[in-house]
Design a protein around this motif. Structure first.
Motif, mmCIF file in Angstrom:
data_model
loop_
_atom_site.group_PDB
_atom_site.id
_atom_site.type_symbol
_atom_site.label_atom_id
_atom_site.label_comp_id
_atom_site.label_asym_id
_atom_site.label_seq_id
_atom_site.Cartn_x
_atom_site.Cartn_y
_atom_site.Cartn_z
ATOM 1 N N VAL A 298 0.885 -1.174 0.000
ATOM 2 C CA VAL A 298 0.000 0.000 0.000
ATOM 3 C C VAL A 298 0.920 1.221 0.000
ATOM 4 N N PRO A 299 1.510 1.532 -1.162
ATOM 5 C CA PRO A 299 2.559 2.552 -1.197
ATOM 6 C C PRO A 299 2.086 3.947 -0.816
ATOM 7 N N GLN A 300 0.783 4.209 -0.921
ATOM 8 C CA GLN A 300 0.281 5.526 -0.506
ATOM 9 C C GLN A 300 0.382 5.720 1.004
ATOM 10 N N GLY A 301 0.397 4.622 1.748
ATOM 11 C CA GLY A 301 0.474 4.726 3.201
ATOM 12 C C GLY A 301 -0.756 5.401 3.770
ATOM 13 N N THR A 302 -0.605 5.971 4.980
ATOM 14 C CA THR A 302 -1.757 6.588 5.650
ATOM 15 C C THR A 302 -1.505 8.022 6.101
ATOM 16 N N LYS A 303 -0.290 8.536 5.904
ATOM 17 C CA LYS A 303 -0.013 9.890 6.399
ATOM 18 C C LYS A 303 -0.935 10.924 5.769
ATOM 19 N N ALA A 304 -1.071 10.872 4.439
ATOM 20 C CA ALA A 304 -1.932 11.843 3.752
ATOM 21 C C ALA A 304 -3.383 11.701 4.207
ATOM 22 N N LEU A 305 -3.828 10.452 4.423
ATOM 23 C CA LEU A 305 -5.185 10.234 4.920
ATOM 24 C C LEU A 305 -5.371 10.873 6.289
ATOM 25 N N ARG A 306 -4.431 10.592 7.195
ATOM 26 C CA ARG A 306 -4.559 11.087 8.567
ATOM 27 C C ARG A 306 -4.554 12.618 8.605
ATOM 28 N N VAL A 307 -3.745 13.238 7.783
ATOM 29 C CA VAL A 307 -3.658 14.704 7.773
ATOM 30 C C VAL A 307 -4.924 15.316 7.198
ATOM 31 N N THR A 308 -5.423 14.762 6.098
ATOM 32 C CA THR A 308 -6.489 15.434 5.350
ATOM 33 C C THR A 308 -7.900 15.047 5.778
ATOM 34 N N ASN B 169 -9.142 15.459 8.614
ATOM 35 C CA ASN B 169 -9.556 16.384 9.668
ATOM 36 C C ASN B 169 -9.112 17.787 9.266
ATOM 37 N N ARG B 170 -10.067 18.714 9.154
ATOM 38 C CA ARG B 170 -9.733 20.065 8.671
ATOM 39 C C ARG B 170 -8.742 20.782 9.588
ATOM 40 N N VAL B 171 -8.793 20.483 10.884
ATOM 41 C CA VAL B 171 -7.877 21.144 11.813
ATOM 42 C C VAL B 171 -6.447 20.667 11.577
ATOM 43 N N SER B 172 -6.249 19.347 11.531
ATOM 44 C CA SER B 172 -4.900 18.826 11.302
ATOM 45 C C SER B 172 -4.395 19.233 9.921
ATOM 46 N N LYS C 251 -5.147 22.051 8.201
ATOM 47 C CA LYS C 251 -4.725 23.459 8.214
ATOM 48 C C LYS C 251 -3.452 23.649 9.046
ATOM 49 N N ASN C 252 -3.341 22.925 10.155
ATOM 50 C CA ASN C 252 -2.118 23.006 10.962
ATOM 51 C C ASN C 252 -0.910 22.521 10.168
ATOM 52 N N PHE C 253 -1.096 21.461 9.401
ATOM 53 C CA PHE C 253 -0.027 20.906 8.569
ATOM 54 C C PHE C 253 0.408 21.913 7.503
ATOM 55 N N ILE C 254 -0.561 22.529 6.856
ATOM 56 C CA ILE C 254 -0.252 23.515 5.806
ATOM 57 C C ILE C 254 0.514 24.692 6.399
ATOM 58 N N GLU C 255 0.027 25.201 7.526
ATOM 59 C CA GLU C 255 0.702 26.351 8.156
ATOM 60 C C GLU C 255 2.087 25.964 8.666
ATOM 61 N N ALA C 256 2.232 24.749 9.179
ATOM 62 C CA ALA C 256 3.541 24.303 9.690
ATOM 63 C C ALA C 256 4.579 24.256 8.572
ATOM 64 N N ASN C 257 4.120 24.121 7.322
ATOM 65 C CA ASN C 257 5.034 24.107 6.189
ATOM 66 C C ASN C 257 5.227 25.493 5.569
ATOM 67 N N GLY C 258 4.689 26.514 6.247
ATOM 68 C CA GLY C 258 4.973 27.886 5.859
ATOM 69 C C GLY C 258 4.026 28.495 4.845
ATOM 70 N N PHE C 259 2.856 27.882 4.668
ATOM 71 C CA PHE C 259 1.924 28.387 3.658
ATOM 72 C C PHE C 259 0.660 28.930 4.320
ATOM 73 N N LYS C 260 0.019 29.894 3.643
ATOM 74 C CA LYS C 260 -1.138 30.583 4.204
ATOM 75 C C LYS C 260 -2.413 29.774 4.041
ATOM 76 N N VAL C 261 -3.246 29.825 5.090
ATOM 77 C CA VAL C 261 -4.630 29.359 4.995
ATOM 78 C C VAL C 261 -5.514 30.540 5.393
ATOM 79 N N VAL C 262 -6.795 30.471 5.077
ATOM 80 C CA VAL C 262 -7.680 31.585 5.429
ATOM 81 C C VAL C 262 -7.860 31.630 6.946
ATOM 82 N N PRO C 263 -8.077 32.817 7.507
ATOM 83 C CA PRO C 263 -8.316 32.910 8.958
ATOM 84 C C PRO C 263 -9.489 32.033 9.373
#
Length: 380
Positions: free
Chosen positions: A98-108, A110-113, A115-127
């Protein structure tokens, strides 16, 4: 079982796909075209993907015994939607790749995780703020200002699980309470929007990536209506979007295809909206418009084949066919030699259900978009 050569799954091997909708169908088309065998798992007998595959296991997506049966029968397992149970995926990894694994599933999932992931990588999300009750809703509106959009933290697509609130004084509180009963929600500031765009990125297990040209999207009633490529945005915005795509693909350990959706504000600020860890509706035009499609790229990625540089062969427009459009579009097909017509073969036609799409290759996207808007099919 198929032959594995230097961690590359060669044609002749068997690919299992969890989910049998139109995305699974187009994955299966690509896999079959390349010489792979395909088995679908979906609860609906003769679903869209099963119609073009070698076999189907009719079972619910969370039926672990049937998922294990699928895993044992295939050389690699993939999925067509993001609401797959990550725990079940971890379990079936004991039986197949299962080469896709589960990291992308776990992150996406949940909207909170996400958005936190996106911001942690230095990119903007809406307030935004997370709320759990009506009192926190009032505080959130006061903090963000209106208009705002209330969304469930989990699930939701095509406008489901969300409410747009233009005037907090005129809102129906029963609708808000109904969403809050499903669990914590996210309240997002609605920005001064100029465009909605997306980028599709694909990768293999070696970390090689293919990134598709930025696509511009128009929604009607929160459902994607029209996608055009290339997007009419500045080169600066496009380069930033490619950077986001490459970075998030790497950080999510992407294998296969994913899509990232963005908002571009009137002041040309770029905000990451959400990540779909799978092929995406807006990327359907790549079937005709690019040297390989997002589905070809997905199959290449999960089989660890080399990833090519993507070329846009010709500008293109893709328009969705919902249930209320399908019959009239079929009748009008005889008048349009330029239509690349796709019918997903779904048994039940429903209003606002995606039943197919049309892609048009164009030398003049402005004229093509106008022709689509002038066609009364999409006024229904």
């Amino acid at each position: 079982m198929g032959k594995i050569l230097d961690n590359i799954l060669l044609p002749g091997a068997t690919i299992g796909i969890i989910g049998g909708g139109q995305l699974g169908q187009m994955m299966a088309f690509s896999a079959k075209e390349m010489g792979y065998k395909v088995i679908i798992l979906d609860p609906q007998e003769n679903c869209s993907a099963a119609q073009v595959s070698d076999d189907q296991i009719v079972a619910a997506y969370d039926d672990l015994d049937k998922l294990i049966e699928l895993a044992k029968r295939c050389d690699v397992l993939t999925y067509e939607f993001e609401n797959v149970d990550a725990k079940a995926i971890n379990e079936v990894k004991k039986y197949t790749q299962v080469p896709q694994g589960t990291k992308a599933l776990r992150v996406t999932q949940n909207r909170v995780s996400e958005k936190n992931f996106i911001e942690a990588n230095g990119f903007k999300v809406v307030p935004h703020v997370v709320i759990e009750n009506i009192f926190e809703y009032h505080r959130g509106v006061e903090e963000l200002g209106s208009p705002v959009i209330l969304k469930t933290i989990r699930g939701g697509y095509d406008g489901k699980g969300q409410i747009r609130i233009d005037d907090p004084e005129k809102v129906c509180y029963a609708d808000i309470e109904e969403l809050l009963m499903q669990g914590p929600c996210m309240l997002e500031k609605k920005i001064d929007l100029k465009k909605e765009v997306s980028v599709v990125v694909s990768a293999n297990s070696n970390g090689e990536t293919s990134i598709f040209p930025v696509i511009e999207n128009v929604h009607r009633h929160n459902i994607l209506h029209l996608s055009t490529c290339p997007a009419n945005i500045s080169e600066k915005s496009a380069q930033h979007i490619y950077q986001v795509g490459e970075t998030l693909a790497k950080e999510l350990e992407l294998v296969g295809t994913m899509c990232i959706e963005f908002f571009v504000s009137e002041s040309d600020e770029v905000f990451v909206n959400e990540i779909a860890p799978r092929p995406h509706n807006s990327g359907h035009l790549t079937i005709e418009a690019c040297n390989i499609s997002q589905f070809n790229a997905h199959i290449r990625g999960v089989c660890n084949l080399p990833m090519p540089k993507i070329k846009l062969l010709k500008p293109a427009a893709m328009v969705n066919l919902l249930g209320q459009h399908l019959d009239n579009a079929k009748k009008d097909l005889v008048n349009h030699s330029d239509w690349n017509f796709h019918d997903y073969g779904k048994d039940v036609v429903k209003e606002n259900r995606k039943m197919g799409h049309i892609t048009i290759l164009s030398d003049d996207l402005t004229a093509t978009k106008q022709a689509i808007e002038n066609n009364s099919i999409w006024d229904v």
